[in-house]
Scaffold this active site. Structure first.
Site, PDB file in Angstrom:
ATOM      1  N   ASN A   4      32.712  66.551  23.504  1.00 32.80           N
ATOM      2  CA  ASN A   4      33.081  65.530  24.808  1.00 32.80           C
ATOM      3  C   ASN A   4      34.613  65.791  24.688  1.00 32.80           C
ATOM      4  OD1 ASN A   4      33.294  63.528  26.320  1.00 32.80           O
ATOM      5  ND2 ASN A   4      32.749  61.847  24.781  1.00 32.80           N
ATOM      6  N   TRP A   5      34.973  66.669  25.759  1.00 36.74           N
ATOM      7  CA  TRP A   5      36.523  66.600  26.075  1.00 36.74           C
ATOM      8  C   TRP A   5      37.060  65.281  26.736  1.00 36.74           C
ATOM      9  CZ3 TRP A   5      36.783  72.151  28.569  1.00 36.74           C
ATOM     10  CH2 TRP A   5      36.510  73.086  27.690  1.00 36.74           C
ATOM     11  N   LYS A   6      36.005  64.493  27.221  1.00 40.94           N
ATOM     12  CA  LYS A   6      36.626  63.088  27.635  1.00 40.94           C
ATOM     13  C   LYS A   6      37.547  63.249  28.791  1.00 40.94           C
ATOM     14  CE  LYS A   6      36.091  60.864  23.619  1.00 40.94           C
ATOM     15  NZ  LYS A   6      36.222  59.846  22.596  1.00 40.94           N
ATOM     16  N   HIS A  24      28.229  56.559  26.956  1.00 46.01           N
ATOM     17  CA  HIS A  24      29.401  56.333  25.905  1.00 46.01           C
ATOM     18  C   HIS A  24      30.067  55.259  25.897  1.00 46.01           C
ATOM     19  CE1 HIS A  24      32.875  57.612  23.850  1.00 46.01           C
ATOM     20  NE2 HIS A  24      32.388  58.602  23.602  1.00 46.01           N
ATOM     21  N   GLU A  61      32.895  54.320  25.797  1.00 53.38           N
ATOM     22  CA  GLU A  61      34.032  54.045  26.525  1.00 53.38           C
ATOM     23  C   GLU A  61      33.571  53.805  28.027  1.00 53.38           C
ATOM     24  OE1 GLU A  61      36.023  58.007  25.674  1.00 53.38           O
ATOM     25  OE2 GLU A  61      36.193  57.161  23.698  1.00 53.38           O
ATOM     26  N   GLU A  96      26.925  56.607  17.667  1.00 56.21           N
ATOM     27  CA  GLU A  96      28.510  56.620  17.566  1.00 56.21           C
ATOM     28  C   GLU A  96      29.082  55.398  17.369  1.00 56.21           C
ATOM     29  OE1 GLU A  96      30.345  60.214  19.866  1.00 56.21           O
ATOM     30  OE2 GLU A  96      30.057  58.639  21.233  1.00 56.21           O
ATOM     31  N   GLY A 138      37.695  58.267  17.414  1.00 54.63           N
ATOM     32  CA  GLY A 138      39.046  58.369  17.544  1.00 54.63           C
ATOM     33  C   GLY A 138      39.856  57.896  16.454  1.00 54.63           C
ATOM     34  N   SER A 149      35.033  60.544  15.045  1.00 59.51           N
ATOM     35  CA  SER A 149      35.786  61.163  14.045  1.00 59.51           C
ATOM     36  C   SER A 149      35.284  62.294  13.000  1.00 59.51           C
ATOM     37  CB  SER A 149      36.506  60.177  12.926  1.00 59.51           C
ATOM     38  OG  SER A 149      37.109  59.339  13.720  1.00 59.51           O
ATOM     39  N   GLY A 173      34.578  64.573  19.908  1.00 57.95           N
ATOM     40  CA  GLY A 173      35.621  64.234  20.870  1.00 57.95           C
ATOM     41  C   GLY A 173      36.916  65.338  20.351  1.00 57.95           C
ATOM     42  N   GLY A 174      37.818  64.572  19.671  1.00 55.46           N
ATOM     43  CA  GLY A 174      39.143  65.218  19.312  1.00 55.46           C
ATOM     44  C   GLY A 174      39.142  66.474  18.863  1.00 55.46           C
TER      45      GLY A 174
HETATM   46  P1  PGA Z   1      36.141  61.601  18.088  1.00 54.54           P
HETATM   47  O1  PGA Z   1      35.121  61.269  19.638  1.00 54.54           O
HETATM   48  O2  PGA Z   1      35.414  62.494  17.598  1.00 54.54           O
HETATM   49  O3  PGA Z   1      37.263  61.765  18.966  1.00 54.54           O
HETATM   50  O4  PGA Z   1      36.165  60.353  17.611  1.00 54.54           O
HETATM   51  C1  PGA Z   1      33.823  61.105  19.701  1.00 54.54           C
HETATM   52  C2  PGA Z   1      33.448  60.648  20.898  1.00 54.54           C
HETATM   53  O5  PGA Z   1      33.657  59.743  21.436  1.00 54.54           O
HETATM   54  O6  PGA Z   1      32.306  61.237  21.237  1.00 54.54           O
END
Ligand code: PGA
Length: 253
Positions: free
Chosen positions: A12-14, A100, A102, A170, A176, A216, A237-238
């Protein structure tokens, strides 16, 4: 992870990825997967909308799947700033992330909206990656399973199947932050999610639906997380923004 469900390693590149960086990253992920002979897992990248089409071209000679990070429920019409499932499919997507945390926080998405998006995605031929998870306060109050139960009841359509649906657990506080639940806690929630899905959809469908862990996940913890019985991949994500890290996570499958 069990042999009956093919693990999914999803990036997930956001809101990251201008054209040159994003396409270089996609190219590297594609080369990584091409070098694997008969991989036991599936790989997915979910870049921002602006580079979906170009990413699809870069990935065209690879098995890496393309996904988006959101969709609208309507087929078309007066929805300024939104994007339809048909548009995503035309750009080359076969998956779309919905709900998600967010988006639940930034855009006020409710379980009902997430469910409608998942249904729209499925109607348009896309697999929905439905995200659920508790906040830190909810975990501290001992409400994790209640929250997840409510989110499954509200966000997962009754028409979900193993083919059209992936569920990503999640924990909001793990996204993050570099923090994760313990392996036992992750397995407990994933097993609970599967039993809730079995109540809702029947045991056969629930057994086939892939449950991703997200929050994470990185090359240092992926081995243990992906070894858990009911963890069938990761939503990353990251660590998906560096091809070497994303590949190192996939190597744990
Ligand atoms: P993260 O994000 O791996 O940076 O914690 C995961 C996500 O939000 O899908």
């Amino acid at each position: 992870m069990t042999a009956k469900r093919r693990p999914l390693i999803a990036g997930n590149w956001k809101m990251n990825g201008l054209q040159s960086d994003g396409l270089a990253l996609a190219y590297s992920v594609g080369e990584y997967l091409k070098a694997k002979e008969d991989p036991s897992f599936e790989m997915l990248v979910c870049p921002p909308f602006t580079i979906l089409t170009a990413t699809n071209v870069v990935l065209s000679d690879t098995d890496v799947k393309l996904g988006a990070q959101n969709c609208h429920t309507a087929e078309k019409g007066a929805h300024t700033g939104d994007i339809s499932v048909a548009m995503l499919a035309e750009a080359g997507c076969s998956y779309v992330i919905v709900g998600h945390s967010e988006r639940r926080t930034d855009c006020g998405e409710t379980d009902e909206m997430v469910c409608a998006k998942a249904e729209a995605a499925n109607a348009g031929g896309l697999t929905a990656v439905i995200c659920i998870g508790e906040t830190e306060a909810e975990r501290d109050d001992g409400k994790t399973l209640d929250v997840v139960k409510t989110q499954i009841a509200g966000s997962v359509p009754g028409t979900a199947t193993a083919e059209n649906t992936v569920v990503a657990y999640e924990p909001v506080w793990a996204i993050g932050t570099g923090r994760t639940p313990t392996n036992d806690e992750v397995q407990e929630v994933h097993a609970f999610i599967r039993s809730e899905l079995a109540d809702k959809l029947g045991g056969d469908i629930a057994d086939g639906i892939r449950l991703l862990y997200g929050g994470s996940m990185n090359p240092g913890n992926a081995n243990d997380l992906l070894a858990l019985d009911d963890v069938d991949g990761g939503l990353i994500g990251g660590a998906s923004l560096k091809a070497a890290d994303f590949g190192a996570v996939a190597d744990c499958c």
